[in-house]
Design an enzyme around this catalytic site. Structure first.
Site, PDB file in Angstrom:
ATOM      1  N   LYS A  59       0.019   4.264  -0.355  1.00  0.00           N
ATOM      2  CA  LYS A  59      -0.671   5.454   0.183  1.00  0.00           C
ATOM      3  C   LYS A  59      -0.477   6.648  -0.759  1.00  0.00           C
ATOM      4  O   LYS A  59      -0.470   6.459  -1.968  1.00  0.00           O
ATOM      5  CB  LYS A  59      -0.204   5.717   1.620  1.00  0.00           C
ATOM      6  CG  LYS A  59      -0.346   4.459   2.489  1.00  0.00           C
ATOM      7  CD  LYS A  59      -0.157   4.672   3.963  1.00  0.00           C
ATOM      8  CE  LYS A  59      -0.362   3.360   4.701  1.00  0.00           C
ATOM      9  NZ  LYS A  59      -0.251   3.478   6.143  1.00  0.00           N
TER      10      LYS A  59
ATOM     11  N   GLY B 238       2.374   2.685  10.867  1.00  0.00           N
ATOM     12  CA  GLY B 238       3.313   3.796  10.705  1.00  0.00           C
ATOM     13  C   GLY B 238       4.007   4.208  11.992  1.00  0.00           C
ATOM     14  O   GLY B 238       4.623   5.267  12.057  1.00  0.00           O
TER      15      GLY B 238
ATOM     16  N   GLU C  41      -6.916   4.850   7.742  1.00  0.00           N
ATOM     17  CA  GLU C  41      -6.785   6.276   7.398  1.00  0.00           C
ATOM     18  C   GLU C  41      -8.078   6.796   6.768  1.00  0.00           C
ATOM     19  O   GLU C  41      -8.443   7.950   6.940  1.00  0.00           O
ATOM     20  CB  GLU C  41      -5.562   6.475   6.487  1.00  0.00           C
ATOM     21  CG  GLU C  41      -4.266   6.363   7.293  1.00  0.00           C
ATOM     22  CD  GLU C  41      -3.110   5.694   6.578  1.00  0.00           C
ATOM     23  OE1 GLU C  41      -3.095   5.658   5.344  1.00  0.00           O
ATOM     24  OE2 GLU C  41      -2.216   5.183   7.287  1.00  0.00           O
TER      25      GLU C  41
ATOM     26  N   SER D  87       3.401  -1.704  10.539  1.00  0.00           N
ATOM     27  CA  SER D  87       4.842  -1.697  10.808  1.00  0.00           C
ATOM     28  C   SER D  87       5.538  -3.017  10.469  1.00  0.00           C
ATOM     29  O   SER D  87       6.442  -3.453  11.193  1.00  0.00           O
ATOM     30  CB  SER D  87       5.121  -1.303  12.263  1.00  0.00           C
ATOM     31  OG  SER D  87       4.689   0.022  12.495  1.00  0.00           O
TER      32      SER D  87
ATOM     33  N   ASN E  94       0.869  -1.187   0.000  1.00  0.00           N
ATOM     34  CA  ASN E  94       0.000   0.000   0.000  1.00  0.00           C
ATOM     35  C   ASN E  94       0.902   1.231   0.000  1.00  0.00           C
ATOM     36  O   ASN E  94       1.495   1.569   1.020  1.00  0.00           O
ATOM     37  CB  ASN E  94      -0.902  -0.028   1.241  1.00  0.00           C
ATOM     38  CG  ASN E  94      -1.785   1.202   1.327  1.00  0.00           C
ATOM     39  OD1 ASN E  94      -1.809   2.020   0.400  1.00  0.00           O
ATOM     40  ND2 ASN E  94      -2.501   1.346   2.422  1.00  0.00           N
TER      41      ASN E  94
ATOM     42  N   HIS F  19      -9.658   1.202   5.051  1.00  0.00           N
ATOM     43  CA  HIS F  19      -8.352   1.413   5.670  1.00  0.00           C
ATOM     44  C   HIS F  19      -8.504   2.382   6.838  1.00  0.00           C
ATOM     45  O   HIS F  19      -9.331   3.292   6.791  1.00  0.00           O
ATOM     46  CB  HIS F  19      -7.360   1.973   4.636  1.00  0.00           C
ATOM     47  CG  HIS F  19      -5.959   1.970   5.162  1.00  0.00           C
ATOM     48  ND1 HIS F  19      -5.487   2.971   5.981  1.00  0.00           N
ATOM     49  CD2 HIS F  19      -4.947   1.078   5.025  1.00  0.00           C
ATOM     50  CE1 HIS F  19      -4.225   2.690   6.310  1.00  0.00           C
ATOM     51  NE2 HIS F  19      -3.882   1.549   5.744  1.00  0.00           N
TER      52      HIS F  19
ATOM     53  N   GLU G 145      -5.435  -4.598  10.769  1.00  0.00           N
ATOM     54  CA  GLU G 145      -4.417  -3.561  10.934  1.00  0.00           C
ATOM     55  C   GLU G 145      -4.732  -2.759  12.199  1.00  0.00           C
ATOM     56  O   GLU G 145      -5.554  -1.828  12.151  1.00  0.00           O
ATOM     57  CB  GLU G 145      -4.426  -2.599   9.732  1.00  0.00           C
ATOM     58  CG  GLU G 145      -4.010  -3.225   8.432  1.00  0.00           C
ATOM     59  CD  GLU G 145      -3.385  -2.190   7.490  1.00  0.00           C
ATOM     60  OE1 GLU G 145      -2.258  -2.411   7.047  1.00  0.00           O
ATOM     61  OE2 GLU G 145      -4.034  -1.162   7.219  1.00  0.00           O
TER      62      GLU G 145
HETATM   63  P1  13P Z   1       2.933   0.696   7.758  1.00  0.00           P
HETATM   64  O1  13P Z   1       3.466  -0.598   7.212  1.00  0.00           O
HETATM   65  O2  13P Z   1       3.665   1.909   7.243  1.00  0.00           O
HETATM   66  O3  13P Z   1       2.792   0.662   9.255  1.00  0.00           O
HETATM   67  O4  13P Z   1       1.449   0.859   7.182  1.00  0.00           O
HETATM   68  C1  13P Z   1       0.566  -0.178   7.317  1.00  0.00           C
HETATM   69  C2  13P Z   1      -0.618   0.105   6.501  1.00  0.00           C
HETATM   70  O5  13P Z   1      -1.400   0.991   6.810  1.00  0.00           O
HETATM   71  C3  13P Z   1      -0.807  -0.654   5.260  1.00  0.00           C
HETATM   72  O6  13P Z   1      -2.083  -0.459   4.761  1.00  0.00           O
END
Ligand code: 13P
Length: 253
Positions: free
Chosen positions: A11, A174, A98, A213, A9, A96, A168
């Site tokens: 983003k 992150g 976010e 992460s 992903n 997601h 997640e």
């Molecule tokens: P990270 O791997 O940067 O923590 O992000 C995870 C994520 O949101 C994947 O969709």
């Protein structure tokens, strides 16, 4: 069970040229990979077409990071499932954290996206996960269960074959702090039993991915967890040097 699924992903990172370059590096790096594993790249909307072209001739697939539930209409700034399918997408990520926490998407909005995505012949990668507050107040199981129940509310049992679940935890995204193998195994176990309750034996074949992460340094401990059927990788998927070792570690599973 389908082969393990690893999703990158990206983003809101990368213009067309950067994304196409990274896609080519990953495709090249995985060419010798004989083990059966499904690898999917989810670039920003504006790079979908460039990445689709860069992936031609490789086994890698394309995903969109989101879409709207209507196929068209007065929804300024939105993109439909038909539009992303036209760009070459085989999957769409929905729900997601976010989208939920920054853009206030509700469980009901997320639930409305599933049928249109499947009607376009694409698979759904449905994200669920609790916040730190919810975990600390022992609400992880109830939150994840509610997210699943509401998103899958209108799902015909046979359609579960087109859905993958990504657990997640919001506090792991992150932050550099991944969930422990034990925490992941507990939640994935619960997700599996809810799926089977909801759709019967077909729920045994749904892939349950972990995201939050994931890095080359911690992937081995996650690969060892039986209940993990794949990964959703954010930051570490933005460089082939960190993404390729993650895919390779999973190929040994
Ligand atoms: P990270 O791997 O940067 O923590 O992000 C995870 C994520 O949101 C994947 O969709």
């Amino acid at each position: 069970m389908k082969p393990p699924l690893i999703v990158a992903n990206w983003k809101m990172h990368g213009g067309q040229a950067d994304c196409a370059r990274l896609a080519r590096q990953i495709a090249r790096g995985l060419r010798q990979n004989s083990a059966e594993i499904e690898v999917v790249l989810a670039p920003p909307f504006t790079a979908l077409n460039a990445v689709h072209r860069a992936l031609r001739g490789s086994a890698l697939k394309l995903a969109a990071q989101n879409c709207h539930w209507e196929s068209q209409g007065a929804y300024t700034g939105e993109v439909s499932s038909m539009m992303v399918r036209e760009q070459g997408c085989r999957y769409v990520i929905v729900g997601h954290s976010e989208r939920r926490h920054v853009f206030f998407e509700t469980d009901a909005m997320i639930g409305r996206k599933l049928a249109p995505i499947m009607a376009q012949g694409m698979g759904v990668i449905l994200c669920v996960g609790e916040t730190l507050d919810q975990r600390q107040s022992n609400q992880t199981a109830s939150v994840v269960r509610r997210q699943l129940q509401l998103a899958l509310k209108g799902l015909a049992k046979a359609d579960i074959a087109n859905v993958e679940i990504a657990y997640e935890p919001v506090w792991a995204i992150g932050t550099g702090q991944n969930a422990t193998p034990k925490q992941v195994s507990q939640v994935h176990g619960k997700i599996r039993s809810w799926l089977v309750q909801r759709v019967g034996a077909a729920g045994k074949g749904t892939r349950i991915l972990y995201g939050g992460s994931v890095k080359p340094e911690n992937v081995a401990s996650l690969v060892a967890v039986d209940e993990i059927n794949g990964l959703l990788v954010g930051g570490a998927s933005l460089k082939s040097e960190s993404f390729l070792p993650i895919v390779r570690a999973f190929s040994q599973k």
